[in-house]
Scaffold this active site. Structure first.
Site, short mmCIF file in Angstrom:
data_model
loop_
_atom_site.label_atom_id
_atom_site.label_comp_id
_atom_site.label_asym_id
_atom_site.label_seq_id
_atom_site.Cartn_x
_atom_site.Cartn_y
_atom_site.Cartn_z
N ASP A 113 0.85 -1.19 0.00
CA ASP A 113 0.00 0.00 0.00
C ASP A 113 0.88 1.24 0.00
O ASP A 113 2.07 1.17 0.31
CB ASP A 113 -0.93 -0.02 1.22
CG ASP A 113 -2.14 0.86 1.01
OD1 ASP A 113 -2.23 1.51 -0.06
OD2 ASP A 113 -3.01 0.90 1.91
N GLY A 129 0.71 3.77 1.95
CA GLY A 129 0.94 4.36 3.28
C GLY A 129 0.08 5.58 3.50
O GLY A 129 -0.01 6.08 4.62
N PHE A 175 -3.26 5.97 3.43
CA PHE A 175 -4.45 5.78 4.28
C PHE A 175 -4.05 5.80 5.76
O PHE A 175 -4.76 6.34 6.60
CB PHE A 175 -5.14 4.46 3.93
CG PHE A 175 -6.39 4.23 4.71
CD1 PHE A 175 -7.58 4.85 4.33
CD2 PHE A 175 -6.40 3.42 5.83
CE1 PHE A 175 -8.74 4.66 5.06
CE2 PHE A 175 -7.55 3.22 6.57
CZ PHE A 175 -8.73 3.84 6.17
N ASP A 224 -2.62 8.38 -2.68
CA ASP A 224 -3.91 9.03 -2.91
C ASP A 224 -4.30 9.81 -1.66
O ASP A 224 -3.71 9.61 -0.61
CB ASP A 224 -4.99 7.99 -3.23
CG ASP A 224 -5.17 7.01 -2.08
OD1 ASP A 224 -4.15 6.43 -1.65
OD2 ASP A 224 -6.30 6.83 -1.62
N GLN A 266 -10.87 8.18 -5.67
CA GLN A 266 -11.47 8.85 -4.51
C GLN A 266 -12.67 9.70 -4.96
O GLN A 266 -13.05 9.65 -6.13
CB GLN A 266 -10.41 9.72 -3.82
CG GLN A 266 -9.28 8.91 -3.18
CD GLN A 266 -9.73 8.09 -1.97
OE1 GLN A 266 -10.89 8.14 -1.54
NE2 GLN A 266 -8.80 7.31 -1.43
N GLY A 305 -11.70 5.23 -0.04
CA GLY A 305 -12.67 5.84 0.86
C GLY A 305 -13.34 4.79 1.71
O GLY A 305 -12.79 3.71 1.92
N ASP A 319 -8.49 -6.44 0.07
CA ASP A 319 -7.63 -6.57 1.24
C ASP A 319 -8.38 -6.07 2.45
O ASP A 319 -9.17 -5.13 2.34
CB ASP A 319 -6.33 -5.77 1.05
CG ASP A 319 -6.57 -4.28 1.13
OD1 ASP A 319 -6.55 -3.74 2.24
OD2 ASP A 319 -6.83 -3.67 0.07
N CYS A 351 -13.96 -27.66 4.89
CA CYS A 351 -12.75 -26.85 4.70
C CYS A 351 -11.51 -27.75 4.67
O CYS A 351 -11.43 -28.72 5.43
CB CYS A 351 -12.63 -25.84 5.84
SG CYS A 351 -11.16 -24.81 5.75
N CYS A 358 -8.34 -26.59 5.20
CA CYS A 358 -7.20 -25.88 5.79
C CYS A 358 -6.49 -26.79 6.81
O CYS A 358 -7.06 -27.78 7.26
CB CYS A 358 -7.67 -24.59 6.45
SG CYS A 358 -8.30 -24.80 8.13
N CYS A 369 -8.64 -27.48 9.97
CA CYS A 369 -9.83 -28.34 9.84
C CYS A 369 -9.47 -29.79 9.50
O CYS A 369 -10.17 -30.72 9.89
CB CYS A 369 -10.78 -27.78 8.79
SG CYS A 369 -11.52 -26.22 9.32
N HIS A 379 -7.46 -20.95 9.19
CA HIS A 379 -8.83 -21.31 8.78
C HIS A 379 -9.54 -20.12 8.14
O HIS A 379 -10.13 -20.25 7.06
CB HIS A 379 -9.66 -21.82 9.96
CG HIS A 379 -11.10 -21.91 9.58
ND1 HIS A 379 -11.60 -22.91 8.77
CD2 HIS A 379 -12.15 -21.06 9.80
CE1 HIS A 379 -12.88 -22.70 8.53
NE2 HIS A 379 -13.24 -21.58 9.14
ZN LIG Z 1 -10.56 -24.63 7.96
#
Ligand SMILES: [Zn+2]
Length: 297
Positions: A21, A23, A25, A79, A127, A154, A203, A249, A251, A254, A280
């Site tokens: 990013d 920076g 924001f 921005d 923006q 924004g 993100d 799931c 992961c 799980c 997870h």
């Molecule tokens: Zn999971």
């Protein structure tokens, strides 16, 4: 400096794509949060880190140089994010600065990456707050400068927790064939809604922050994509639950561990509980995107 340890990929051991990013924001968050000493001018931003006396500056050129040195794959131009409920004059000024800084970032990016075999991508942020004329002026101006992708800037979420109308409006202002990034989006239902409006990448701190707070995501009954509910793993009802967090799931949490075990890790303050919960939640979000893409024929 991160360049001294081989760049962000070597530093983290992550060979997948990395987005950095600008920076900006974070600085505006400081400014709107009250600390004195943050000032914005056409040339950039000056600010003071809490607890430090020295003033620092972030210019469009520095912003790009830091990100190029970091070695990220997608960089964001600096921005100017307006305050919440900014008036029309303020929104127009933010768009003016976003366009001026965008042009300066584009020039510096081209200088920094000239001659590179594989160049990272440069994205810009649209923006304009809730003023669609300003959003349109910003989108048109940034398109004229030319970037590899565009982000919605924004505040994307209403007080009641749904997407603001401008998220869809901005998607319509930009060409379909360019990547769209939703900054700060969000919870699964909002992410799915933004995806269907044309956004490709997102993100947000939500998946990892919620994981550390014991809020684990699973699907809830319902037709709308992204309809979710939490497994609040710290609740006593999970202390003897042998099921995985989510039996659909794949992961590491799980596949191997029960809700009872993760509950136990949280109960004794063992950090691996946070880590498993984070794995997870991140997988829940990538599975959601996979499912959205599969249905997007
Ligand atoms: Zn999971």
């Amino acid at each position: 400096m991160i360049k001294d340890v081989g760049g962000i990929h070597a530093f983290t051991g992550w060979d997948g794509p990395i987005v950095s990013d600008s920076g900006g924001f974070q600085i505006y968050s400081l400014a709107s949060g009250g600390p004195k000493g943050v000032s914005i001018s056409p040339g950039g931003v000056t600010f003071r880190i809490q607890g430090q006396k020295k003033k620092r500056s972030l210019t469009p050129e520095k912003c790009i140089r830091y990100q190029v040195q970091m070695g990220a794959d997608i960089l964001f131009a600096l921005d100017d994010c307006p305050r919440d409920h900014a008036d029309k004059t303020e929104l127009a000024e933010c768009v003016d600065r976003t366009l001026g800084w965008g042009a300066a970032c584009r020039e510096e990016f081209d200088r920094q990456t000239a001659g590179q075999d594989t160049s990272p991508l440069l994205f810009a942020v649209v923006q304009g707050g809730d003023d669609l004329d300003q959003r349109s002026r910003c989108a048109d101006g940034l398109l004229e400068i030319g970037f590899d992708g565009y982000g919605f800037g924004g505040w994307p979420i209403t007080d009641s927790g749904t997407l603001v109308d401008e998220v869809g409006a901005v998607a319509e202002m930009l060409p379909d064939d360019l990547p769209l990034h939703g900054l700060g989006i969000g919870k699964p239902d909002n992410l799915a809604a933004a995806y269907m409006l044309g956004y490709d990448t997102f993100d947000c701190t939500i998946p990892t922050r919620d994981a550390r707070r014991g809020r684990l995501y699973v699907d809830a009954p319902g037709d709308a994509p992204g309809t979710f509910q939490y497994v609040r793993i710290e609740r006593e009802s999970f202390a003897r639950d042998p099921r995985p967090i989510d039996d659909r799931c794949d992961c590491p949490c799980c596949i191997r561990y029960s809700r009872a075990y993760v509950h136990h890790l949280f109960a004794i303050g063992e950090m691996s509980g946070h880590r498993l919960a984070t794995l997870h939640n991140l997988r829940y979000f990538t599975r959601l995107i996979e499912r959205l893409r599969e249905s997007d024929v």
